[in-house]
Design a protein around this motif. Structure first.
Motif, PDB file in Angstrom:
ATOM      1  N   TYR A 178      11.570   9.901  -6.663  1.00 40.81           N
ATOM      2  CA  TYR A 178      11.932  11.231  -5.945  1.00 40.81           C
ATOM      3  C   TYR A 178      13.093  12.014  -6.883  1.00 40.81           C
ATOM      4  N   LEU A 179      14.066  10.930  -7.230  1.00 39.43           N
ATOM      5  CA  LEU A 179      15.122  11.409  -7.764  1.00 39.43           C
ATOM      6  C   LEU A 179      14.735  11.826  -9.226  1.00 39.43           C
ATOM      7  N   ALA A 180      13.846  11.187 -10.026  1.00 37.56           N
ATOM      8  CA  ALA A 180      13.428  11.793 -11.324  1.00 37.56           C
ATOM      9  C   ALA A 180      12.673  12.952 -11.351  1.00 37.56           C
ATOM     10  N   ILE A 181      11.897  13.287 -10.367  1.00 36.93           N
ATOM     11  CA  ILE A 181      11.430  14.719 -10.259  1.00 36.93           C
ATOM     12  C   ILE A 181      12.454  15.743  -9.999  1.00 36.93           C
ATOM     13  N   GLU A 182      13.489  15.439  -8.960  1.00 35.61           N
ATOM     14  CA  GLU A 182      14.375  16.351  -8.697  1.00 35.61           C
ATOM     15  C   GLU A 182      15.331  16.566  -9.893  1.00 35.61           C
ATOM     16  N   LYS A 183      15.857  15.568 -10.576  1.00 39.08           N
ATOM     17  CA  LYS A 183      16.553  15.783 -11.856  1.00 39.08           C
ATOM     18  C   LYS A 183      15.908  16.700 -13.028  1.00 39.08           C
ATOM     19  N   ALA A 184      14.711  16.293 -13.055  1.00 41.48           N
ATOM     20  CA  ALA A 184      13.663  17.586 -13.912  1.00 41.48           C
ATOM     21  C   ALA A 184      14.066  18.786 -13.432  1.00 41.48           C
ATOM     22  N   ARG A 185      13.671  19.169 -12.132  1.00 36.19           N
ATOM     23  CA  ARG A 185      13.636  20.327 -11.516  1.00 36.19           C
ATOM     24  C   ARG A 185      15.036  20.990 -11.604  1.00 36.19           C
ATOM     25  N   THR A 186      15.938  20.160 -11.439  1.00 34.23           N
ATOM     26  CA  THR A 186      17.374  20.611 -11.711  1.00 34.23           C
ATOM     27  C   THR A 186      17.556  21.157 -13.083  1.00 34.23           C
ATOM     28  N   ALA A 187      17.153  20.430 -14.191  1.00 39.14           N
ATOM     29  CA  ALA A 187      17.666  20.665 -15.418  1.00 39.14           C
ATOM     30  C   ALA A 187      16.769  22.065 -15.812  1.00 39.14           C
ATOM     31  N   ALA A 188      15.293  22.166 -15.415  1.00 35.26           N
ATOM     32  CA  ALA A 188      14.274  23.100 -15.797  1.00 35.26           C
ATOM     33  C   ALA A 188      14.906  24.517 -15.277  1.00 35.26           C
ATOM     34  N   LEU A 189      15.294  24.651 -13.768  1.00 30.71           N
ATOM     35  CA  LEU A 189      15.842  25.912 -13.076  1.00 30.71           C
ATOM     36  C   LEU A 189      17.051  26.080 -13.820  1.00 30.71           C
ATOM     37  N   GLY A 190      17.983  25.361 -14.169  1.00 34.54           N
ATOM     38  CA  GLY A 190      19.485  25.538 -14.619  1.00 34.54           C
ATOM     39  C   GLY A 190      19.355  25.806 -16.016  1.00 34.54           C
TER      40      GLY A 190
ATOM     41  N   PHE B  52      29.229  24.153  -5.900  1.00 34.61           N
ATOM     42  CA  PHE B  52      27.948  23.897  -6.660  1.00 34.61           C
ATOM     43  C   PHE B  52      27.156  23.052  -5.668  1.00 34.61           C
ATOM     44  N   LEU B  53      27.974  22.306  -4.645  1.00 31.69           N
ATOM     45  CA  LEU B  53      27.129  21.460  -3.627  1.00 31.69           C
ATOM     46  C   LEU B  53      26.201  22.231  -2.713  1.00 31.69           C
ATOM     47  N   SER B  54      26.586  23.687  -2.622  1.00 28.42           N
ATOM     48  CA  SER B  54      25.439  24.348  -1.882  1.00 28.42           C
ATOM     49  C   SER B  54      24.332  25.212  -2.758  1.00 28.42           C
ATOM     50  N   ALA B  55      24.456  24.865  -3.815  1.00 24.69           N
ATOM     51  CA  ALA B  55      23.332  25.592  -4.865  1.00 24.69           C
ATOM     52  C   ALA B  55      22.114  24.660  -4.325  1.00 24.69           C
ATOM     53  N   PRO B  56      20.958  25.436  -4.547  1.00 27.07           N
ATOM     54  CA  PRO B  56      19.818  24.915  -4.150  1.00 27.07           C
ATOM     55  C   PRO B  56      18.799  24.146  -5.162  1.00 27.07           C
ATOM     56  N   LEU B  57      19.994  22.919  -5.478  1.00 22.66           N
ATOM     57  CA  LEU B  57      19.428  22.237  -6.511  1.00 22.66           C
ATOM     58  C   LEU B  57      19.763  20.712  -5.893  1.00 22.66           C
ATOM     59  N   THR B  58      18.814  19.844  -5.832  1.00 21.41           N
ATOM     60  CA  THR B  58      18.738  18.604  -4.962  1.00 21.41           C
ATOM     61  C   THR B  58      19.370  17.528  -5.740  1.00 21.41           C
ATOM     62  N   ALA B  59      19.359  17.218  -7.014  1.00 16.50           N
ATOM     63  CA  ALA B  59      19.736  16.504  -7.863  1.00 16.50           C
ATOM     64  C   ALA B  59      20.532  16.667  -8.977  1.00 16.50           C
ATOM     65  N   THR B  60      21.809  16.960  -8.844  1.00 16.78           N
ATOM     66  CA  THR B  60      23.191  17.347  -9.448  1.00 16.78           C
ATOM     67  C   THR B  60      23.616  15.947 -10.430  1.00 16.78           C
ATOM     68  N   LEU B  61      22.789  15.163 -10.666  1.00 16.42           N
ATOM     69  CA  LEU B  61      23.275  13.839 -11.380  1.00 16.42           C
ATOM     70  C   LEU B  61      22.556  13.888 -12.736  1.00 16.42           C
ATOM     71  N   GLU B  62      23.392  13.013 -13.676  1.00 12.85           N
ATOM     72  CA  GLU B  62      22.901  12.874 -14.907  1.00 12.85           C
ATOM     73  C   GLU B  62      21.523  12.182 -14.885  1.00 12.85           C
ATOM     74  N   GLY B  63      20.595  12.757 -15.993  1.00 10.84           N
ATOM     75  CA  GLY B  63      19.520  12.085 -16.434  1.00 10.84           C
ATOM     76  C   GLY B  63      18.392  13.074 -16.129  1.00 10.84           C
TER      77      GLY B  63
END
Length: 136
Positions: free
Chosen positions: A56-68, A86-97
């Motif tokens: 789950y986290l891998a997919i969300e980290k990728a989505r965060t990097a693509a959209l941002g 930024f905690l309210s941004a519509p990004l689920t995984a704001t973690l390194e990776g």
């Protein structure tokens, strides 16, 4: 009309293989997700021993990097630096990776990796993303 590069099946396979090889070289059990520039899944690999949550986290980290259009670590750094909005941004995984995949100066997708320490996740993602950067 603007033209943009897109990832094809050959590039998808090459990117995932490079990331997988980097993880295996270190003995890291991770999940690796590749998305297009809109955050839609293109490919996924969960290595033996990787935890279910890492998928789950891998997919969300990728989505965060693509959209941002930037590494997901940038959001982690902003939040840790006090920009808690930024905690309210519509990004689920704001973690390194999460790392953008760039071809000809344009974001064509992103890789997300999860399963080990965040900086190790990023190392694996960068190894995959470098396959496109070196070919463009």
């Amino acid at each position: 009309m603007n033209m943009k590069p897109v990832l094809g099946l050959a590039e998808i396979d090459d990117i995932l293989a490079a990331a997988r090889n980097e993880a295996q070289r270190h003995g890291w059990a991770v999940s690796i997700a590749l998305v297009d520039d809109g955050g839609h899944p293109l490919g996924f690999v969960r290595l033996d021993g990787a935890s279910p949550g890492s998928a789950y986290l891998a997919i969300e980290k990728a989505r965060t990097a693509a959209l941002g259009r930037r590494e997901s670590k940038a959001y982690e750094d902003m939040i840790n630096g006090g920009r808690v909005a930024f905690l309210s941004a519509p990004l689920t995984a704001t973690l390194e990776g999460g790392v953008p995949v760039v071809a000809n100066g344009q974001c064509v997708g992103a890789l997300g990796v999860s399963g080990v320490k965040s900086e190790q996740d990023a190392l694996v993602a960068k190894a995959g993303a470098a396959r496109v950067a070196s070919a463009s």
